[in-house]
Design an enzyme around this catalytic site. Structure first.
Site, mmCIF file in Angstrom:
data_model
loop_
_atom_site.group_PDB
_atom_site.id
_atom_site.type_symbol
_atom_site.label_atom_id
_atom_site.label_comp_id
_atom_site.label_asym_id
_atom_site.label_seq_id
_atom_site.Cartn_x
_atom_site.Cartn_y
_atom_site.Cartn_z
ATOM 1 N N GLU A 275 0.828 -1.217 0.000
ATOM 2 C CA GLU A 275 0.000 0.000 0.000
ATOM 3 C C GLU A 275 0.857 1.259 0.000
ATOM 4 O O GLU A 275 0.782 2.072 0.922
ATOM 5 C CB GLU A 275 -0.863 0.032 1.267
ATOM 6 C CG GLU A 275 -1.757 -1.159 1.471
ATOM 7 C CD GLU A 275 -2.385 -1.180 2.868
ATOM 8 O OE1 GLU A 275 -2.008 -0.378 3.754
ATOM 9 O OE2 GLU A 275 -3.256 -2.029 3.076
ATOM 10 N N GLY A 277 1.987 4.979 -0.679
ATOM 11 C CA GLY A 277 1.380 6.260 -1.040
ATOM 12 C C GLY A 277 2.470 7.245 -1.414
ATOM 13 O O GLY A 277 2.651 7.617 -2.568
ATOM 14 N N TYR A 318 5.146 18.442 11.107
ATOM 15 C CA TYR A 318 6.178 17.412 11.373
ATOM 16 C C TYR A 318 7.591 17.980 11.298
ATOM 17 O O TYR A 318 8.545 17.193 11.184
ATOM 18 C CB TYR A 318 6.090 16.281 10.323
ATOM 19 C CG TYR A 318 4.711 15.767 10.024
ATOM 20 C CD1 TYR A 318 4.024 14.983 10.944
ATOM 21 C CD2 TYR A 318 4.103 16.047 8.808
ATOM 22 C CE1 TYR A 318 2.752 14.501 10.645
ATOM 23 C CE2 TYR A 318 2.838 15.565 8.504
ATOM 24 C CZ TYR A 318 2.171 14.796 9.429
ATOM 25 O OH TYR A 318 0.918 14.321 9.142
ATOM 26 N N CYS A 346 -1.692 34.042 10.173
ATOM 27 C CA CYS A 346 -1.352 34.781 11.389
ATOM 28 C C CYS A 346 -0.902 33.882 12.534
ATOM 29 O O CYS A 346 -1.529 33.872 13.593
ATOM 30 C CB CYS A 346 -2.554 35.576 11.824
ATOM 31 S SG CYS A 346 -3.245 36.483 10.458
ATOM 32 N N GLU A 347 0.087 33.084 12.329
ATOM 33 C CA GLU A 347 0.733 32.396 13.448
ATOM 34 C C GLU A 347 2.172 32.059 13.070
ATOM 35 O O GLU A 347 2.466 31.831 11.892
ATOM 36 C CB GLU A 347 -0.044 31.163 13.912
ATOM 37 C CG GLU A 347 -0.582 30.242 12.866
ATOM 38 C CD GLU A 347 -1.434 29.131 13.511
ATOM 39 O OE1 GLU A 347 -0.857 28.312 14.230
ATOM 40 O OE2 GLU A 347 -2.655 29.103 13.264
ATOM 41 N N TYR A 375 0.615 13.944 0.740
ATOM 42 C CA TYR A 375 0.189 14.607 1.972
ATOM 43 C C TYR A 375 0.338 16.129 1.870
ATOM 44 O O TYR A 375 0.633 16.801 2.858
ATOM 45 C CB TYR A 375 0.953 14.032 3.184
ATOM 46 C CG TYR A 375 0.874 12.523 3.239
ATOM 47 C CD1 TYR A 375 -0.329 11.896 3.511
ATOM 48 C CD2 TYR A 375 1.981 11.724 2.946
ATOM 49 C CE1 TYR A 375 -0.427 10.508 3.516
ATOM 50 C CE2 TYR A 375 1.891 10.334 2.950
ATOM 51 C CZ TYR A 375 0.688 9.742 3.235
ATOM 52 O OH TYR A 375 0.587 8.371 3.244
HETATM 53 N N1 LLP Z 1 -1.339 1.984 4.545
HETATM 54 C C1 LLP Z 1 -1.791 2.449 5.732
HETATM 55 C C2 LLP Z 1 -2.646 1.600 6.554
HETATM 56 C C3 LLP Z 1 -1.415 3.741 6.174
HETATM 57 O O1 LLP Z 1 -1.845 4.194 7.341
HETATM 58 C C4 LLP Z 1 -0.569 4.541 5.355
HETATM 59 C C5 LLP Z 1 -0.171 5.884 5.755
HETATM 60 C C6 LLP Z 1 -0.146 4.005 4.111
HETATM 61 C C7 LLP Z 1 -0.544 2.721 3.753
HETATM 62 C C8 LLP Z 1 0.724 4.766 3.161
HETATM 63 O O2 LLP Z 1 1.968 5.065 3.715
HETATM 64 P P1 LLP Z 1 3.112 5.744 2.788
HETATM 65 O O3 LLP Z 1 3.518 4.731 1.772
HETATM 66 O O4 LLP Z 1 2.502 6.954 2.165
HETATM 67 O O5 LLP Z 1 4.176 6.086 3.756
HETATM 68 N N2 LLP Z 1 0.690 12.839 6.766
HETATM 69 C C9 LLP Z 1 1.955 12.202 7.038
HETATM 70 C C10 LLP Z 1 1.952 10.747 6.631
HETATM 71 C C11 LLP Z 1 0.863 9.925 7.269
HETATM 72 C C12 LLP Z 1 0.828 8.482 6.804
HETATM 73 C C13 LLP Z 1 -0.377 7.783 7.303
HETATM 74 N N3 LLP Z 1 -0.548 6.434 6.871
HETATM 75 C C14 LLP Z 1 3.073 12.995 6.352
HETATM 76 O O6 LLP Z 1 2.789 14.012 5.722
HETATM 77 O O7 LLP Z 1 4.236 12.625 6.463
#
Ligand code: LLP
Length: 421
Positions: A275, A277, A318, A346-347, A375
């Site tokens: 999975e 992303g 982050y 404004c922060e 993201y």
């Molecule tokens: N599968 C599940 C169950 C997940 O919770 C996530 C990401 C992925 C796959 C995909 O993960 P990736 O391959 O994208 O690392 N907003 C944060 C990242 C949060 C990720 C949440 N879960 C950022 O901007 O770094």
């Protein structure tokens, strides 16, 4: 590698000069490259060549239907974590049998939506959720393929806010309790156990934590099979990191990740789901913004942009680093100076970078935040009643607005004023 390169001194997205897009859609805007998306998807897909597998793109990273459709066209399945994401994937033309439904707290309504529309597999994260799913499925007269997400208690060695595989995190069920939960699942109506699911975090820059987690999954597969469960799929989650700076970071490559999967799990004869992303879309997208003002402060210079924390929250949330580059290529040998790069919100948290070394920039200049495809747009908001930033998809010499910037009226008219006012 991505397709955002300087040509004749101007940053292009594939064959399109970014100033041309800026003129057409205004700034700020997100811009994605089809060729980069495709390249990154194929890297993953090919890394698992010879293994029965499905790459289920994690929709949460960038959920625009045009992106989903591009990836689905290349053979991707989808990993969704809400009813909204499920609906988006379906609207983009992804068939239910290619959609995995993950997430910590699926409501009964969301389960019903996915079961009625068709779903490849639901990843169950707790016993109460398992019982709810059984009720919903049995109520519809259906049987739903499930995997249970196990928490392997492995340190992903990533930012605390995006680590999910330690026992103190809210995700999955402790691996030590897996046998019990699988036994319960097997006895429930409407539930068909097909596999095991694990996801230990995001932006992992080493293979070892994955390896440790997958070893535990391999062991558990044997145990569960001995208990009589037909474990035929392993969902290994996402999380492989990307380089956010050009220079010093070198996260493992998909091909190395694929080889490790083969080593640890190949002998089990399971279908593998992953999975990813960020790795697919992160470096396939940039955020383009314009300098509004240059302001000299006490001992520091502020570059005030028309993008803000509501458009790209990762630095504020982050402490994330995004490379910032001028759209017009600096002349070779030109000096650099430190800037605090900020937005108009404004922060003080509305700061993209402090003391960032950049070539001379002036009001009206365009800059690009690199690695903003994952993201970025999906985490944006209308804080300060700033319109959501438009998204643009480039394909060679073509570009199209794939999400338009709302007008002030569109934003404001979503409010309704009660009669008594
Ligand atoms: N599968 C599940 C169950 C997940 O919770 C996530 C990401 C992925 C796959 C995909 O993960 P990736 O391959 O994208 O690392 N907003 C944060 C990242 C949060 C990720 C949440 N879960 C950022 O901007 O770094």
């Amino acid at each position: 590698m991505d397709h955002f390169l300087y040509r004749d001194g101007v940053l292009h997205a594939e064959d399109v000069p970014l100033p041309e897009i800026a003129e057409t859609v205004g700034t700020p805007f997100y811009c994605y490259s089809t060729a980069t998306l495709a390249r990154h998807f194929r890297l993953f897909d090919e890394a698992l060549d010879g293994v029965d597998h499905l790459v289920c793109y994690a929709v949460k990273a960038a959920s625009n239907q045009a992106i989903l459709k591009t990836l689905a066209g290349l053979g991707a399945g989808m990993d969704v974590v809400s009813g909204g994401e499920y609906a988006r994937a379906r609207a983009a033309g992804v068939p239910g049998e290619r959609i995995v439904f993950s997430g910590v707290g699926k409501t009964r309504d969301e389960m019903r939506l996915a079961l009625e529309g068709g779903v490849r597999q639901v990843n169950v994260e707790s016993e109460p959720e398992l019982h709810a799913l059984s009720e919903v499925a049995a109520g519809l007269g259906l049987s739903v393929p499930i995997a249970v997400r196990v928490n392997p208690d492995v340190d992903a060695r990533t930012h605390a806010k995006i680590a999910t595989g330690k026992s103190e995190n809210k995700f999955g069920i402790p691996i030590a309790r897996a046998r019990e939960v699988y036994a319960a699942a097997a006895a429930l109506p409407g539930i068909e156990v097909v596999g095991i699911d694990v996801h230990i975090g995001s932006q992992l820059t080493a293979l070892e934590p994955f390896r440790l987690a997958y070893r535990k999954v391999a062991e558990l597969t044997g145990v569960l099979r001995a208990d009589g469960h037909d474990i035929r799929r392993l969902d290994l989650g996402g999380g492989l990191g990307i380089p956010y700076t050009r220079s010093n970071e070198a996260p493992p490559l998909p091909v190395e990740y694929g080889a490790m999967i083969r080593e640890e799990l190949g002998h089990l004869g399971c279908e593998i789901e992953i999975e990813p992303g960020r790795l697919i879309v992160g470096n396939a997208g940039i955020l383009v913004s314009r300098v509004i003002y240059l302001k000299s402060g006490e001992g520091r210079d502020f570059l005030i942009l028309d993008a803000a924390m509501n458009d790209l929250i990762r630095p504020a949330m982050y402490d994330a680093h995004h490379d910032i580059v001028p759209v017009v290529e600096p002349t070779p040998g030109v000096g650099q100076a430190p800037y605090d790069v900020v937005g108009p919100v404004c922060e003080s948290g509305d700061t993209f970078a402090r003391g960032r070394m950049l070539p001379p920039l002036a009001e009206g200049d365009l800059v690009a935040f690199r690695s903003a495809g994952a993201y970025g747009a999906v985490m944006s908001s209308e804080y300060n009643t700033r319109p959501l930033v438009p998204e643009v998809l480039v394909n060679e010499r073509d570009f199209a607005v794939i999400r338009a910037r709302p007008t002030f009226d569109e934003m404001i008219n979503r409010d309704t004023i009660p009669e008594w006012l």
